[in-house]
Motif scaffolding. Sequence first.
Motif, PDB file in Angstrom:
ATOM      1  N   VAL A 119      -2.699  56.947 -26.757  1.00  0.00           N
ATOM      2  CA  VAL A 119      -1.456  57.151 -25.996  1.00  0.00           C
ATOM      3  C   VAL A 119      -1.263  56.016 -25.004  1.00  0.00           C
ATOM      4  O   VAL A 119      -0.191  55.400 -24.917  1.00  0.00           O
ATOM      5  CB  VAL A 119      -1.489  58.512 -25.264  1.00  0.00           C
ATOM      6  CG1 VAL A 119      -0.288  58.643 -24.328  1.00  0.00           C
ATOM      7  CG2 VAL A 119      -1.511  59.656 -26.264  1.00  0.00           C
ATOM      8  N   GLY A 120      -2.294  55.716 -24.232  1.00  0.00           N
ATOM      9  CA  GLY A 120      -2.210  54.624 -23.270  1.00  0.00           C
ATOM     10  C   GLY A 120      -2.054  53.273 -23.933  1.00  0.00           C
ATOM     11  O   GLY A 120      -1.293  52.416 -23.470  1.00  0.00           O
ATOM     12  N   LEU A 121      -2.775  53.066 -25.038  1.00  0.00           N
ATOM     13  CA  LEU A 121      -2.693  51.795 -25.744  1.00  0.00           C
ATOM     14  C   LEU A 121      -1.273  51.520 -26.230  1.00  0.00           C
ATOM     15  O   LEU A 121      -0.770  50.406 -26.105  1.00  0.00           O
ATOM     16  CB  LEU A 121      -3.661  51.788 -26.928  1.00  0.00           C
ATOM     17  CG  LEU A 121      -3.609  50.563 -27.840  1.00  0.00           C
ATOM     18  CD1 LEU A 121      -3.908  49.290 -27.061  1.00  0.00           C
ATOM     19  CD2 LEU A 121      -4.576  50.719 -29.007  1.00  0.00           C
ATOM     20  N   GLU A 122      -0.614  52.506 -26.763  1.00  0.00           N
ATOM     21  CA  GLU A 122       0.728  52.289 -27.275  1.00  0.00           C
ATOM     22  C   GLU A 122       1.724  52.010 -26.160  1.00  0.00           C
ATOM     23  O   GLU A 122       2.676  51.244 -26.347  1.00  0.00           O
ATOM     24  CB  GLU A 122       1.161  53.484 -28.128  1.00  0.00           C
ATOM     25  CG  GLU A 122       0.327  53.604 -29.404  1.00  0.00           C
ATOM     26  CD  GLU A 122       0.972  54.449 -30.486  1.00  0.00           C
ATOM     27  OE1 GLU A 122       2.145  54.840 -30.314  1.00  0.00           O
ATOM     28  OE2 GLU A 122       0.318  54.701 -31.500  1.00  0.00           O
ATOM     29  N   VAL A 123       1.515  52.584 -24.983  1.00  0.00           N
ATOM     30  CA  VAL A 123       2.376  52.250 -23.846  1.00  0.00           C
ATOM     31  C   VAL A 123       2.186  50.791 -23.457  1.00  0.00           C
ATOM     32  O   VAL A 123       3.157  50.080 -23.165  1.00  0.00           O
ATOM     33  CB  VAL A 123       2.085  53.175 -22.648  1.00  0.00           C
ATOM     34  CG1 VAL A 123       2.885  52.718 -21.417  1.00  0.00           C
ATOM     35  CG2 VAL A 123       2.422  54.618 -22.988  1.00  0.00           C
ATOM     36  N   ILE A 124       0.953  50.311 -23.486  1.00  0.00           N
ATOM     37  CA  ILE A 124       0.680  48.903 -23.183  1.00  0.00           C
ATOM     38  C   ILE A 124       1.337  47.995 -24.214  1.00  0.00           C
ATOM     39  O   ILE A 124       2.020  47.025 -23.876  1.00  0.00           O
ATOM     40  CB  ILE A 124      -0.841  48.642 -23.129  1.00  0.00           C
ATOM     41  CG1 ILE A 124      -1.450  49.291 -21.881  1.00  0.00           C
ATOM     42  CG2 ILE A 124      -1.135  47.141 -23.135  1.00  0.00           C
ATOM     43  CD1 ILE A 124      -2.959  49.215 -21.821  1.00  0.00           C
ATOM     44  N   LEU A 125       1.156  48.292 -25.485  1.00  0.00           N
ATOM     45  CA  LEU A 125       1.725  47.447 -26.539  1.00  0.00           C
ATOM     46  C   LEU A 125       3.244  47.459 -26.501  1.00  0.00           C
ATOM     47  O   LEU A 125       3.895  46.457 -26.819  1.00  0.00           O
ATOM     48  CB  LEU A 125       1.228  47.919 -27.901  1.00  0.00           C
ATOM     49  CG  LEU A 125      -0.280  47.778 -28.153  1.00  0.00           C
ATOM     50  CD1 LEU A 125      -0.646  48.343 -29.516  1.00  0.00           C
ATOM     51  CD2 LEU A 125      -0.725  46.333 -28.025  1.00  0.00           C
ATOM     52  N   ASN A 126       3.812  48.564 -26.098  1.00  0.00           N
ATOM     53  CA  ASN A 126       5.261  48.671 -26.004  1.00  0.00           C
ATOM     54  C   ASN A 126       5.807  47.917 -24.801  1.00  0.00           C
ATOM     55  O   ASN A 126       6.854  47.263 -24.885  1.00  0.00           O
ATOM     56  CB  ASN A 126       5.674  50.148 -25.921  1.00  0.00           C
ATOM     57  CG  ASN A 126       7.178  50.317 -25.902  1.00  0.00           C
ATOM     58  OD1 ASN A 126       7.908  49.543 -26.512  1.00  0.00           O
ATOM     59  ND2 ASN A 126       7.652  51.330 -25.193  1.00  0.00           N
ATOM     60  N   GLY A 127       5.081  47.983 -23.676  1.00  0.00           N
ATOM     61  CA  GLY A 127       5.588  47.393 -22.441  1.00  0.00           C
ATOM     62  C   GLY A 127       5.204  45.948 -22.218  1.00  0.00           C
ATOM     63  O   GLY A 127       5.948  45.193 -21.586  1.00  0.00           O
ATOM     64  N   CYS A 128       4.052  45.525 -22.709  1.00  0.00           N
ATOM     65  CA  CYS A 128       3.550  44.159 -22.471  1.00  0.00           C
ATOM     66  C   CYS A 128       3.753  43.338 -23.742  1.00  0.00           C
ATOM     67  O   CYS A 128       2.800  43.038 -24.478  1.00  0.00           O
ATOM     68  CB  CYS A 128       2.083  44.193 -22.062  1.00  0.00           C
ATOM     69  SG  CYS A 128       1.732  45.238 -20.625  1.00  0.00           S
ATOM     70  N   ARG A 129       4.971  42.948 -23.989  1.00  0.00           N
ATOM     71  CA  ARG A 129       5.316  42.320 -25.268  1.00  0.00           C
ATOM     72  C   ARG A 129       4.905  40.858 -25.367  1.00  0.00           C
ATOM     73  O   ARG A 129       5.042  40.249 -26.429  1.00  0.00           O
ATOM     74  CB  ARG A 129       6.833  42.437 -25.509  1.00  0.00           C
ATOM     75  CG  ARG A 129       7.364  43.859 -25.468  1.00  0.00           C
ATOM     76  CD  ARG A 129       6.659  44.770 -26.471  1.00  0.00           C
ATOM     77  NE  ARG A 129       6.898  44.359 -27.839  1.00  0.00           N
ATOM     78  CZ  ARG A 129       7.894  44.820 -28.594  1.00  0.00           C
ATOM     79  NH1 ARG A 129       8.725  45.718 -28.100  1.00  0.00           N
ATOM     80  NH2 ARG A 129       8.035  44.396 -29.831  1.00  0.00           N
ATOM     81  N   HIS A 130       4.423  40.280 -24.268  1.00  0.00           N
ATOM     82  CA  HIS A 130       4.005  38.879 -24.290  1.00  0.00           C
ATOM     83  C   HIS A 130       2.491  38.714 -24.377  1.00  0.00           C
ATOM     84  O   HIS A 130       1.983  37.595 -24.268  1.00  0.00           O
ATOM     85  CB  HIS A 130       4.522  38.153 -23.037  1.00  0.00           C
ATOM     86  CG  HIS A 130       6.005  38.194 -22.885  1.00  0.00           C
ATOM     87  ND1 HIS A 130       6.860  37.515 -23.719  1.00  0.00           N
ATOM     88  CD2 HIS A 130       6.789  38.856 -21.986  1.00  0.00           C
ATOM     89  CE1 HIS A 130       8.111  37.734 -23.351  1.00  0.00           C
ATOM     90  NE2 HIS A 130       8.095  38.544 -22.311  1.00  0.00           N
TER      91      HIS A 130
END
Length: 254
Positions: free
Chosen positions: A210-221
């Motif tokens: 759950v946390g990992l997908e929020v990171i991948l979604n928000g930190c696109r660079h």
Amino acid sequence: MTSPSKQQEPEERNWVDVPYDVMANILHKVDAFDILENAQKVCTSWRKICKDPMMWRVIDFSVNHARVDQLPPLREMCEHAVDRSQGQFVDITIVGFTDNELLQYVADRSSQLRRLEISYCFEVTYISWSDALKKLPVLEELSIYVTHISKEAIESAGHYCPMLKTLKLNNNPLRSRELSRFPNERAIAIGKNLPELRHLELIGDKMTNVGLEVILNGCRHLESLDLRACSYIDLSVCSYIDGEGEPIWRRLNV
């Protein structure tokens, strides 16, 4: 053949005669503790070099010489090093003895600070982290090892540290692996508040997919993502995909 008794003895070197810039370059490789405790006491010329603010643009207290009874003097030494920089230090590393007072002391005198590393420090409160990060507008790298930082502090970094590109929040993988009550709290804060990150380390974090997908979604660079010892993540079922239909984590140096 010259007899051993007549061999020329090696010429003695007078370190006082070493050019200022050469000696300064040598002393730059010495950690802050040894400069303050030893090097500056050798001679007046070395002391002059050691008092130069340019010597303190990088402050390194990563070698922990302390016992428990030495901690107050170490804090005073670190404050002294910060003062010697006259506001010019851009990089500081402190291992083992940071507390609220010292963190605020550094933040109040760090208008040019670009890299901050704090390790093995357990006396810094959540509020102190948030207050300190508000004063670091040009911070580019924040490295924290076995030192807790709250989601509120991460949110402060997102609001007040727009140049932050590298974040390292690493724990000791050998510590307890029990799942915490809010395992994704920090990961969600990172994903929602730090969209410009390029490099992220979360070694030993207890977040889930759950946390990992929020990171991948928000930190696109993101260019690199270190998830070693993250026991509750399963990349085989990580479903967040990019515009080409591929899992985002595959384009990272994971």
